[in-house]
Design a protein around this motif. Structure first.
Motif, PDB file in Angstrom:
ATOM      1  N   ASP A  99      -1.074  -1.413  10.719  1.00  9.95           N
ATOM      2  CA  ASP A  99      -1.839  -2.633  10.972  1.00  9.95           C
ATOM      3  C   ASP A  99      -1.928  -2.950  12.463  1.00  9.95           C
ATOM      4  O   ASP A  99      -2.950  -3.426  12.953  1.00  9.95           O
ATOM      5  N   LEU A 122     -11.566   1.744   6.088  1.00 14.98           N
ATOM      6  CA  LEU A 122     -11.317   2.647   4.966  1.00 14.98           C
ATOM      7  C   LEU A 122     -10.286   3.683   5.376  1.00 14.98           C
ATOM      8  O   LEU A 122     -10.262   4.132   6.520  1.00 14.98           O
ATOM      9  N   ILE A 133     -10.604   4.669   0.476  1.00 13.97           N
ATOM     10  CA  ILE A 133     -10.008   3.461  -0.090  1.00 13.97           C
ATOM     11  C   ILE A 133      -9.982   2.378   0.979  1.00 13.97           C
ATOM     12  O   ILE A 133      -9.592   2.624   2.121  1.00 13.97           O
ATOM     13  N   LYS A 134     -10.367   1.156   0.605  1.00 12.94           N
ATOM     14  CA  LYS A 134     -10.368   0.028   1.546  1.00 12.94           C
ATOM     15  C   LYS A 134      -8.925  -0.391   1.825  1.00 12.94           C
ATOM     16  O   LYS A 134      -8.144  -0.636   0.915  1.00 12.94           O
ATOM     17  N   TYR A 135      -8.578  -0.481   3.129  1.00  7.83           N
ATOM     18  CA  TYR A 135      -7.254  -0.913   3.551  1.00  7.83           C
ATOM     19  C   TYR A 135      -7.275  -2.297   4.187  1.00  7.83           C
ATOM     20  O   TYR A 135      -6.344  -3.074   4.020  1.00  7.83           O
ATOM     21  N   PHE A 136      -8.318  -2.585   4.957  1.00  7.31           N
ATOM     22  CA  PHE A 136      -8.424  -3.859   5.667  1.00  7.31           C
ATOM     23  C   PHE A 136      -9.882  -4.275   5.747  1.00  7.31           C
ATOM     24  O   PHE A 136     -10.778  -3.456   5.590  1.00  7.31           O
ATOM     25  N   SER A 137     -10.078  -5.566   6.044  1.00 10.03           N
ATOM     26  CA  SER A 137     -11.391  -6.045   6.452  1.00 10.03           C
ATOM     27  C   SER A 137     -11.205  -6.842   7.739  1.00 10.03           C
ATOM     28  O   SER A 137     -10.160  -7.466   7.950  1.00 10.03           O
ATOM     29  N   ASP A 144      -5.691  -8.002   4.971  1.00  6.60           N
ATOM     30  CA  ASP A 144      -5.237  -6.834   4.223  1.00  6.60           C
ATOM     31  C   ASP A 144      -6.158  -6.627   3.025  1.00  6.60           C
ATOM     32  O   ASP A 144      -7.111  -7.384   2.811  1.00  6.60           O
ATOM     33  N   VAL A 145      -5.878  -5.627   2.232  1.00  2.13           N
ATOM     34  CA  VAL A 145      -6.737  -5.264   1.110  1.00  2.13           C
ATOM     35  C   VAL A 145      -6.837  -6.387   0.072  1.00  2.13           C
ATOM     36  O   VAL A 145      -7.823  -6.494  -0.646  1.00  2.13           O
ATOM     37  N   GLU A 146      -5.837  -7.244   0.008  1.00  2.00           N
ATOM     38  CA  GLU A 146      -5.856  -8.363  -0.935  1.00  2.00           C
ATOM     39  C   GLU A 146      -6.509  -9.605  -0.350  1.00  2.00           C
ATOM     40  O   GLU A 146      -6.556 -10.648  -0.998  1.00  2.00           O
ATOM     41  N   THR A 163     -15.319  -3.060   7.682  1.00  2.00           N
ATOM     42  CA  THR A 163     -14.345  -2.650   6.680  1.00  2.00           C
ATOM     43  C   THR A 163     -13.552  -1.473   7.235  1.00  2.00           C
ATOM     44  O   THR A 163     -14.106  -0.630   7.936  1.00  2.00           O
ATOM     45  N   LEU A 214       0.829  -1.200   0.000  1.00  2.00           N
ATOM     46  CA  LEU A 214       0.000   0.000   0.000  1.00  2.00           C
ATOM     47  C   LEU A 214       0.863   1.249   0.000  1.00  2.00           C
ATOM     48  O   LEU A 214       1.901   1.291   0.651  1.00  2.00           O
TER      49      LEU A 214
END
Length: 192
Positions: free
Chosen positions: A176, A56, A61-65, A80-82, A54, A26
């Motif tokens: 994180d 943001l 922008i989404k960074y984590f879930s 993580d975002v992926e 989520t 990121l």
């Protein structure tokens, strides 16, 4: 309010400077304004709580879930975002936490331990000590041994939790870790 010395009395001021670190693929976020030099993140879209939400960042922008599978409600995962798992919380009478490459599995109460006078929580990350201190509507994060400068702060809003971080905290690779601590501190569960 407790005095400066009572809150930070557990500090060891001999820590070496913390190296800068990139926290993955990121980009470094930058503040939208000069207001306090904070970068704002939102834990939002609770389903039904912060245990499913989520995270943001700037520009929404989404960074984590944060995911707690209803078929395995004793586990919450920070992705993580992926979609890669970077941290795991195992909810039990005395919950466990682990974060890939940062924190080996341990009791949450040992990682976010109360200080002697129970006015702050001590958090050790990569050999550096930090303090979470409730003040007014915030839970503020301070670095041990530093001038009393807020590195991050948590504030609960309507259907959201706001996390403001300094660019310095992000450069130190704490993004994180701060999000994980926010999840734990705002979970509504006993973490000791």
């Amino acid at each position: 309010m407790p005095s400066f010395n009572n809150i930070f009395g557990d500090c060891d001021s001999d820590f070496a400077p913390y190296p800068s670190s990139v926290y993955g693929a990121l980009p470094y976020p930058t503040p939208a304004s000069d207001e306090g030099g904070f970068v704002t993140f939102y834990l939002t879209s609770f389903n039904p709580s912060v245990l499913n939400c989520t995270v943001l960042g700037p520009k929404q922008i989404k960074y984590f879930s944060i995911v707690t599978d209803p078929t395995m409600p004793t586990y919450t995962v920070l992705n993580d975002v992926e979609g890669h798992s970077i941290a795991l919380v195992e909810w039990q009478r005395s919950p466990d936490v682990e974060m890939r490459g940062v924190l080996s599995k341990r009791k949450v109460g040992d990682w976010l331990k109360l200080n002697a006078n129970k006015t702050a929580r001590i958090m050790d990350v990569k050999g550096k000590r930090f303090f979470w201190v409730p003040e007014d509507q915030y839970i503020n994060l301070y670095s041990c041994g530093s001038a009393r400068t807020v590195l991050a702060r948590i504030c609960r809003g309507v259907n959201t939790i706001v996390v403001d971080m300094t660019c310095d905290a992000i450069r130190q690779g704490l993004l994180d870790t701060i999000i994980l601590a926010t999840l734990l501190l705002q979970s509504g569960k006993n973490i000791d």
